[in-house]
Design a protein around this motif. Structure first.
Motif, PDB file in Angstrom:
ATOM      1  N   ALA A 172      38.496  43.404  59.112  1.00 22.20           N
ATOM      2  CA  ALA A 172      38.653  42.161  60.154  1.00 22.20           C
ATOM      3  C   ALA A 172      40.256  42.142  60.029  1.00 22.20           C
ATOM      4  CB  ALA A 172      38.316  40.862  60.028  1.00 22.20           C
ATOM      5  N   ARG A 173      41.070  42.120  58.643  1.00 19.56           N
ATOM      6  CA  ARG A 173      42.361  42.019  58.732  1.00 19.56           C
ATOM      7  C   ARG A 173      43.006  43.395  59.319  1.00 19.56           C
ATOM      8  NH1 ARG A 173      44.126  38.116  55.359  1.00 19.56           N
ATOM      9  NH2 ARG A 173      42.812  37.036  53.608  1.00 19.56           N
TER      10      ARG A 173
ATOM     11  N   ASP B 153      41.992  23.540  64.258  1.00 22.95           N
ATOM     12  CA  ASP B 153      40.739  24.484  64.191  1.00 22.95           C
ATOM     13  C   ASP B 153      40.450  25.134  65.157  1.00 22.95           C
ATOM     14  OD1 ASP B 153      40.287  22.902  66.321  1.00 22.95           O
ATOM     15  OD2 ASP B 153      38.463  21.702  65.187  1.00 22.95           O
ATOM     16  N   LYS B 154      41.533  25.788  65.875  1.00 25.18           N
ATOM     17  CA  LYS B 154      41.577  26.790  66.872  1.00 25.18           C
ATOM     18  C   LYS B 154      41.148  28.127  66.457  1.00 25.18           C
ATOM     19  CE  LYS B 154      44.683  23.907  70.147  1.00 25.18           C
ATOM     20  NZ  LYS B 154      45.846  24.022  70.718  1.00 25.18           N
ATOM     21  N   LEU B 155      40.567  28.823  67.326  1.00 26.90           N
ATOM     22  CA  LEU B 155      40.591  30.274  66.782  1.00 26.90           C
ATOM     23  C   LEU B 155      41.724  31.213  67.549  1.00 26.90           C
ATOM     24  CD1 LEU B 155      36.519  30.682  67.496  1.00 26.90           C
ATOM     25  CD2 LEU B 155      37.881  30.245  65.396  1.00 26.90           C
ATOM     26  N   PHE B 156      42.313  30.786  68.395  1.00 33.47           N
ATOM     27  CA  PHE B 156      43.315  31.355  69.091  1.00 33.47           C
ATOM     28  C   PHE B 156      44.766  30.496  69.341  1.00 33.47           C
ATOM     29  CE2 PHE B 156      39.483  33.264  70.857  1.00 33.47           C
ATOM     30  CZ  PHE B 156      39.734  34.612  70.702  1.00 33.47           C
TER      31      PHE B 156
ATOM     32  N   VAL C 159      47.383  35.380  69.973  1.00 31.87           N
ATOM     33  CA  VAL C 159      46.558  35.929  68.751  1.00 31.87           C
ATOM     34  C   VAL C 159      45.568  35.003  68.189  1.00 31.87           C
ATOM     35  CG1 VAL C 159      48.930  37.178  68.194  1.00 31.87           C
ATOM     36  CG2 VAL C 159      48.726  34.997  67.221  1.00 31.87           C
ATOM     37  N   LEU C 160      44.608  35.646  67.159  1.00 32.50           N
ATOM     38  CA  LEU C 160      43.894  34.849  66.465  1.00 32.50           C
ATOM     39  C   LEU C 160      44.329  34.171  65.304  1.00 32.50           C
ATOM     40  CD1 LEU C 160      41.433  37.949  66.012  1.00 32.50           C
ATOM     41  CD2 LEU C 160      41.206  35.939  67.787  1.00 32.50           C
ATOM     42  N   THR C 161      43.975  33.081  64.886  1.00 33.29           N
ATOM     43  CA  THR C 161      44.245  32.419  63.750  1.00 33.29           C
ATOM     44  C   THR C 161      43.393  32.528  62.715  1.00 33.29           C
ATOM     45  OG1 THR C 161      42.533  30.601  64.057  1.00 33.29           O
ATOM     46  CG2 THR C 161      44.616  30.554  65.226  1.00 33.29           C
ATOM     47  N   PRO C 162      43.890  32.314  61.472  1.00 35.62           N
ATOM     48  CA  PRO C 162      43.128  32.798  60.206  1.00 35.62           C
ATOM     49  C   PRO C 162      41.834  32.056  60.019  1.00 35.62           C
ATOM     50  CG  PRO C 162      45.181  32.109  59.648  1.00 35.62           C
ATOM     51  CD  PRO C 162      45.067  31.620  61.132  1.00 35.62           C
ATOM     52  N   MET C 163      41.608  31.050  61.087  1.00 36.93           N
ATOM     53  CA  MET C 163      40.052  30.445  61.195  1.00 36.93           C
ATOM     54  C   MET C 163      39.179  31.402  61.542  1.00 36.93           C
ATOM     55  SD  MET C 163      38.834  27.415  60.760  1.00 36.93           S
ATOM     56  CE  MET C 163      40.018  26.365  60.989  1.00 36.93           C
ATOM     57  N   LEU C 164      39.527  32.358  62.351  1.00 39.12           N
ATOM     58  CA  LEU C 164      38.269  33.387  62.575  1.00 39.12           C
ATOM     59  C   LEU C 164      38.088  34.227  61.527  1.00 39.12           C
ATOM     60  CD1 LEU C 164      36.671  34.505  64.831  1.00 39.12           C
ATOM     61  CD2 LEU C 164      38.472  36.528  65.281  1.00 39.12           C
ATOM     62  N   LEU C 165      39.155  34.611  60.512  1.00 35.96           N
ATOM     63  CA  LEU C 165      38.869  35.246  59.437  1.00 35.96           C
ATOM     64  C   LEU C 165      37.853  34.552  58.454  1.00 35.96           C
ATOM     65  CD1 LEU C 165      42.376  37.169  58.819  1.00 35.96           C
ATOM     66  CD2 LEU C 165      39.979  37.991  59.586  1.00 35.96           C
TER      67      LEU C 165
ATOM     68  N   MET D 123      35.853  32.368  59.007  1.00 39.96           N
ATOM     69  CA  MET D 123      34.444  32.283  59.759  1.00 39.96           C
ATOM     70  C   MET D 123      33.695  33.849  59.684  1.00 39.96           C
ATOM     71  SD  MET D 123      34.773  29.980  63.246  1.00 39.96           S
ATOM     72  CE  MET D 123      34.806  28.083  62.996  1.00 39.96           C
ATOM     73  N   VAL D 124      34.607  34.848  59.724  1.00 38.62           N
ATOM     74  CA  VAL D 124      33.892  36.246  59.257  1.00 38.62           C
ATOM     75  C   VAL D 124      33.357  36.206  57.952  1.00 38.62           C
ATOM     76  CG1 VAL D 124      34.601  38.618  59.189  1.00 38.62           C
ATOM     77  CG2 VAL D 124      35.333  37.478  61.362  1.00 38.62           C
ATOM     78  N   ALA D 125      34.167  35.722  56.863  1.00 39.11           N
ATOM     79  CA  ALA D 125      33.943  35.692  55.450  1.00 39.11           C
ATOM     80  C   ALA D 125      32.628  34.899  55.238  1.00 39.11           C
ATOM     81  CB  ALA D 125      35.045  35.006  54.912  1.00 39.11           C
ATOM     82  N   ILE D 126      32.524  33.752  55.928  1.00 38.39           N
ATOM     83  CA  ILE D 126      31.477  32.761  55.878  1.00 38.39           C
ATOM     84  C   ILE D 126      30.215  33.649  56.200  1.00 38.39           C
ATOM     85  CG2 ILE D 126      30.160  30.742  56.428  1.00 38.39           C
ATOM     86  CD1 ILE D 126      32.250  30.049  54.477  1.00 38.39           C
ATOM     87  N   GLY D 127      30.214  34.024  57.431  1.00 37.90           N
ATOM     88  CA  GLY D 127      29.184  34.991  58.203  1.00 37.90           C
ATOM     89  C   GLY D 127      28.780  35.927  57.277  1.00 37.90           C
ATOM     90  N   GLY D 128      29.765  36.761  56.775  1.00 34.81           N
ATOM     91  CA  GLY D 128      29.542  37.940  56.139  1.00 34.81           C
ATOM     92  C   GLY D 128      28.607  37.675  54.654  1.00 34.81           C
ATOM     93  N   THR D 129      29.110  36.489  54.110  1.00 35.75           N
ATOM     94  CA  THR D 129      28.573  35.997  52.934  1.00 35.75           C
ATOM     95  C   THR D 129      27.115  35.628  53.056  1.00 35.75           C
ATOM     96  OG1 THR D 129      30.624  35.315  52.167  1.00 35.75           O
ATOM     97  CG2 THR D 129      28.753  34.276  50.919  1.00 35.75           C
ATOM     98  N   ASP D 130      26.983  34.899  54.330  1.00 32.84           N
ATOM     99  CA  ASP D 130      25.650  34.295  54.693  1.00 32.84           C
ATOM    100  C   ASP D 130      24.691  35.467  54.896  1.00 32.84           C
ATOM    101  OD1 ASP D 130      25.848  31.574  54.698  1.00 32.84           O
ATOM    102  OD2 ASP D 130      26.682  31.760  56.687  1.00 32.84           O
ATOM    103  N   LEU D 131      25.276  36.739  55.242  1.00 28.57           N
ATOM    104  CA  LEU D 131      24.114  37.914  55.497  1.00 28.57           C
ATOM    105  C   LEU D 131      23.672  38.320  54.053  1.00 28.57           C
ATOM    106  CD1 LEU D 131      25.925  40.048  58.281  1.00 28.57           C
ATOM    107  CD2 LEU D 131      23.551  38.631  58.370  1.00 28.57           C
ATOM    108  N   LEU D 132      24.654  38.251  53.015  1.00 28.32           N
ATOM    109  CA  LEU D 132      24.099  38.681  51.599  1.00 28.32           C
ATOM    110  C   LEU D 132      23.312  37.696  51.056  1.00 28.32           C
ATOM    111  CD1 LEU D 132      27.624  39.819  50.258  1.00 28.32           C
ATOM    112  CD2 LEU D 132      25.975  41.272  51.264  1.00 28.32           C
ATOM    113  N   PHE D 133      23.503  36.379  51.387  1.00 27.00           N
ATOM    114  CA  PHE D 133      22.687  35.323  50.821  1.00 27.00           C
ATOM    115  C   PHE D 133      21.229  35.284  51.376  1.00 27.00           C
ATOM    116  CE2 PHE D 133      26.368  32.153  50.142  1.00 27.00           C
ATOM    117  CZ  PHE D 133      26.884  32.690  49.109  1.00 27.00           C
ATOM    118  N   ALA D 134      21.102  35.739  52.647  1.00 28.74           N
ATOM    119  CA  ALA D 134      19.743  35.958  53.166  1.00 28.74           C
ATOM    120  C   ALA D 134      18.994  37.090  52.617  1.00 28.74           C
ATOM    121  CB  ALA D 134      20.029  36.297  54.894  1.00 28.74           C
ATOM    122  N   LEU D 135      19.762  37.936  51.866  1.00 23.84           N
ATOM    123  CA  LEU D 135      18.988  39.074  51.304  1.00 23.84           C
ATOM    124  C   LEU D 135      18.160  38.693  50.078  1.00 23.84           C
ATOM    125  CD1 LEU D 135      21.282  42.239  51.604  1.00 23.84           C
ATOM    126  CD2 LEU D 135      19.195  41.777  52.810  1.00 23.84           C
TER     127      LEU D 135
END
Length: 395
Positions: free
Chosen positions: A166-167, A179-182, A190-196, A198-210
């Motif tokens: 993502a970076r 709390d804006k994404l843009f 441009v995108l704000t760090p808030m999107l990154l 959320m990407v980090a949280i989402g990616g972590t959630d996938l690992l937790f689901a396993l």
């Protein structure tokens, strides 16, 4: 027991309604929830989960009700463990305190979507391949072993593969814009760090689901129970984050308790796989007569292990010192970070909490507080926070 499409539909509407209520009445306006607010709403969500479980017990029977409560308690415990990682991600990206609620709600919604997908995939695999229980059991035993490994420094935990991609490919600003994404920077959108984040949280959630989905399939194969126990365990996780903030470090033995629970469920899955065995190289493809762990025994073991883990952590002198020192570090870092919050009262609250933690640390036995990892580095950080506060008040 099969569940009608009407009941499925009403349950999904109920869960979506709770999420919508959470957003429009608590998160839409950025703020830092008080301890009282977090405690009240956390209790309400746990109460709703218990009421739902009682309804399952009444209409579905003792076995179905027992499976729900065993699944809910296990998933809730795993969710609390997940909060440690969320805490690291928030700190790594320096998310303003008043905007953390929206990130957490996104994490809950994404986790619910990811887990739902894994649930239906798991049901399909179980229906087609009985040997999948062996795989689930081995996954849980490996996870339990990993939980017992010594912890590394958490500084780089948020810098995973998804974040690096993502970076690299997403153009983001250096600073948050609420709390804006843009945002607009140098005349460009441009995108704000808030999107990154959320990407980090989402990616972590996938690992937790396993980990979490095989765990609950070890307790029940009813997709309705798996889904509802998982969903209700995620409800109220946002409030629990703020309620347990400062107490998470206190649960120093939680990883041992979760390891024991996951190992127990992993063994239960493998025993069930042997009982249902169809693999030709095991007992000639015939079922193996083994002891099968009942739902009642599972529920007893899970509750017992969690109670022992929690009480051992709370009454441990080492746990108290570990929690106090790490809370002092977190408060010092938050105070030193000018982007932590735009609210002067919140910064003053953080500094006062730092002072309270220091007073508690000085009252503890020196041998326990000196054993905390990176203690000298933490002391330097706290001293820097005091110096910065002295400069501020001298103006």
């Amino acid at each position: 027991m099969s569940v009608s499409p009407l009941v499925w539909g009403l349950t999904i509407v109920l869960i979506l309604g709770l999420l919508a209520f959470d957003y429009f009445f608590h998160i839409r306006k950025a703020h830092v929830p008080s301890l009282r607010e977090a405690a009240i709403w956390s209790s309400i969500y746990v109460g709703a989960a218990v009421v739902f479980g009682v309804a399952v017990l009444v209409f579905g029977g003792a076995d179905m009700g027992g499976e729900y409560f065993a699944g809910f308690i296990t998933e809730k415990a795993l969710s609390v463990d997940n909060l440690f990682v969320f805490l690291v991600i928030m700190a790594s990206f320096r998310v303003p305190r008043e905007d953390q609620q929206k990130v957490l709600l996104f994490g809950i919604v994404f986790a619910l979507i990811a887990r739902t997908a894994f649930i239906f995939l798991g049901v399909a695999l179980i229906n087609s391949f009985s040997w999948i229980f062996y795989v689930f059991g081995i996954i849980l035993l490996i996870t339990a072993g990993n939980l017992l490994k010594p912890e590394d420094s958490g500084d780089d935990e948020a810098d995973n593969f998804i974040i690096r991609l993502a970076r690299k490919y997403l153009r983001t600003s250096e600073h948050y814009d609420g709390d804006k994404l843009f945002t607009v920077e140098n005349g460009k959108k441009v995108l704000t760090p808030m999107l990154l984040v959320m990407v980090a949280i989402g990616g972590t959630d996938l690992l937790f689901a396993l980990d979490s989905i095989p765990a609950i399939f070890g307790l029940t194969q009813n997709p309705y129970i798996v889904f509802t126990a998982t969903a209700f365990s995620l409800m109220g996780l946002r409030q629990l984050y703020f309620l347990l903030d400062g107490l998470l470090d206190r649960l120093i033995y939680l990883s041992f308790g979760l390891a024991a629970i996951l190992a127990f469920i992993g063994a239960k899955l493998i025993l069930h796989a042997l009982h249902e065995n169809t693999l030709p190289f095991i007992n000639g493809g015939e079922h193996v007569p083994v002891f099968e762990i009942t739902t009642g025994l599972s529920l007893t073991v899970i509750i017992g292990v969690l109670l022992v883990t929690i009480f051992a952590s709370l009454f441990s002198k080492a746990g108290k010192a570990h929690a106090a020192v790490n809370n002092a570090r977190r408060h010092a870092e938050s105070y030193l970070d000018l982007e932590y919050t735009a609210d002067p009262a919140e910064r003053e609250r953080v500094y006062q909490e730092l002072m309270d933690e220091e007073a508690a640390i000085l009252a503890m036995d020196k041998k326990y507080r000196d054993k905390v990892k990176d203690i000298e580095e933490i002391r330097e950080k706290v001293a820097e926070a005091h110096a910065r506060h002295a400069e501020f008040t001298a103006r």
